[in-house]
Write a protein that holds these residues in place. Structure first.
Motif, PDB file in Angstrom:
ATOM      1  N   SER A  75      16.698 -23.484  35.482  1.00  9.28           N
ATOM      2  CA  SER A  75      17.916 -23.105  34.569  1.00  9.28           C
ATOM      3  C   SER A  75      19.077 -23.880  35.131  1.00  9.28           C
ATOM      4  CB  SER A  75      18.184 -21.511  34.341  1.00  9.28           C
ATOM      5  OG  SER A  75      18.516 -21.160  35.469  1.00  9.28           O
ATOM      6  N   THR A  79      22.731 -20.291  32.014  1.00  8.84           N
ATOM      7  CA  THR A  79      21.909 -19.780  31.109  1.00  8.84           C
ATOM      8  C   THR A  79      20.458 -19.953  31.616  1.00  8.84           C
ATOM      9  OG1 THR A  79      21.525 -22.087  29.957  1.00  8.84           O
ATOM     10  CG2 THR A  79      23.243 -20.613  28.995  1.00  8.84           C
ATOM     11  N   LEU A  80      19.763 -18.903  31.247  1.00 11.09           N
ATOM     12  CA  LEU A  80      18.317 -18.667  31.713  1.00 11.09           C
ATOM     13  C   LEU A  80      17.383 -19.728  30.655  1.00 11.09           C
ATOM     14  CD1 LEU A  80      17.753 -14.998  31.960  1.00 11.09           C
ATOM     15  CD2 LEU A  80      18.068 -16.734  33.694  1.00 11.09           C
ATOM     16  N   ARG A  82      14.321 -20.579  28.150  1.00  7.48           N
ATOM     17  CA  ARG A  82      13.537 -19.927  27.327  1.00  7.48           C
ATOM     18  C   ARG A  82      12.522 -19.037  27.880  1.00  7.48           C
ATOM     19  NH1 ARG A  82       9.659 -23.190  24.066  1.00  7.48           N
ATOM     20  NH2 ARG A  82       9.345 -24.848  25.520  1.00  7.48           N
ATOM     21  N   GLN A  84      12.298 -17.716  31.066  1.00  5.12           N
ATOM     22  CA  GLN A  84      12.806 -16.575  31.614  1.00  5.12           C
ATOM     23  C   GLN A  84      13.169 -15.464  30.691  1.00  5.12           C
ATOM     24  OE1 GLN A  84      15.394 -19.405  33.975  1.00  5.12           O
ATOM     25  NE2 GLN A  84      14.709 -18.383  35.761  1.00  5.12           N
ATOM     26  N   GLU A  85      13.909 -15.998  29.645  1.00  2.39           N
ATOM     27  CA  GLU A  85      14.546 -14.956  28.615  1.00  2.39           C
ATOM     28  C   GLU A  85      13.200 -14.135  28.023  1.00  2.39           C
ATOM     29  OE1 GLU A  85      16.795 -17.460  25.863  1.00  2.39           O
ATOM     30  OE2 GLU A  85      18.302 -17.621  27.043  1.00  2.39           O
ATOM     31  N   ILE A  88      12.036 -11.293  30.354  1.00  3.26           N
ATOM     32  CA  ILE A  88      12.759 -10.248  30.283  1.00  3.26           C
ATOM     33  C   ILE A  88      12.636  -9.479  29.147  1.00  3.26           C
ATOM     34  CG2 ILE A  88      15.145  -9.434  30.350  1.00  3.26           C
ATOM     35  CD1 ILE A  88      15.887 -11.956  32.012  1.00  3.26           C
ATOM     36  N   GLU A  89      12.517 -10.302  27.993  1.00  3.03           N
ATOM     37  CA  GLU A  89      12.423  -9.412  26.659  1.00  3.03           C
ATOM     38  C   GLU A  89      11.207  -8.683  26.599  1.00  3.03           C
ATOM     39  OE1 GLU A  89      11.265 -11.087  22.169  1.00  3.03           O
ATOM     40  OE2 GLU A  89      12.672 -12.044  23.291  1.00  3.03           O
TER      41      GLU A  89
END
Length: 149
Positions: A75, A79-80, A82, A84-85, A88-89
């Motif tokens: 990253s 911003t992370l 996608r 990584q996002e 987390i999600e």
């Protein structure tokens, strides 16, 4: 030796047979790749070399040519990535020890196969997770690919 790690060039003084993992962790203070098994079986040490996942615990630094990317380099800092996002999600990590390797393996998979099937994911994701978060890993990969999870 010269290494390009996370977009920066480095001069490294190391035994050519030293595993890349120890060069990254001990000489460069890059702590994302982890030591797990030492025989390239578990994947906790996974890094990307020119976009391909390698197990750095058994990869001699003298063979490390090209661009090396660790979890710290996927990253831009603001911003992370996608993946990584999605991690987390989908609340993927439990203990978290293997996760940098898992994420890098997923990044490599999605770069090669943007819309992976379950079989693609099963084939590419060979890193071990002692906590057994495989269903969440698969769901996060599908989410990062923009697919139903």
């Amino acid at each position: 030796m010269r290494l390009n790690v996370n977009g920066q060039n480095y001069e490294i003084d190391a035994d050519p047979q030293m595993p890349l993992l120890w060069v990254l962790r001990d000489l460069m203070n890059i702590k994302g790749p982890k030591f797990g098994c030492g025989v390239a079986a578990c994947g906790a040490c996974t890094v990307l070399m020119d976009g391909l996942p390698i197990r750095s615990c058994s990869y001699p630094v003298e063979q490390a040519s090209g661009r090396i990317t660790t979890i710290e380099g996927i990253s831009d800092g603001a911003t992370l990535h996608r993946v990584q996002e999605a991690w987390i999600e989908h609340n993927v990590p439990q203990c978290g020890y293997c996760q940098s390797g898992q994420i890098l393996a997923a990044v490599a998979l999605l770069d090669e196969v943007p819309q992976p099937t379950d079989a693609d994911i099963d084939t590419a994701m060979t890193n071990l997770c002692r906590c057994g978060t495989y269903p969440r890993i698969k769901a996060a990969i599908k989410a990062a690919a923009g697919m139903e999870s």
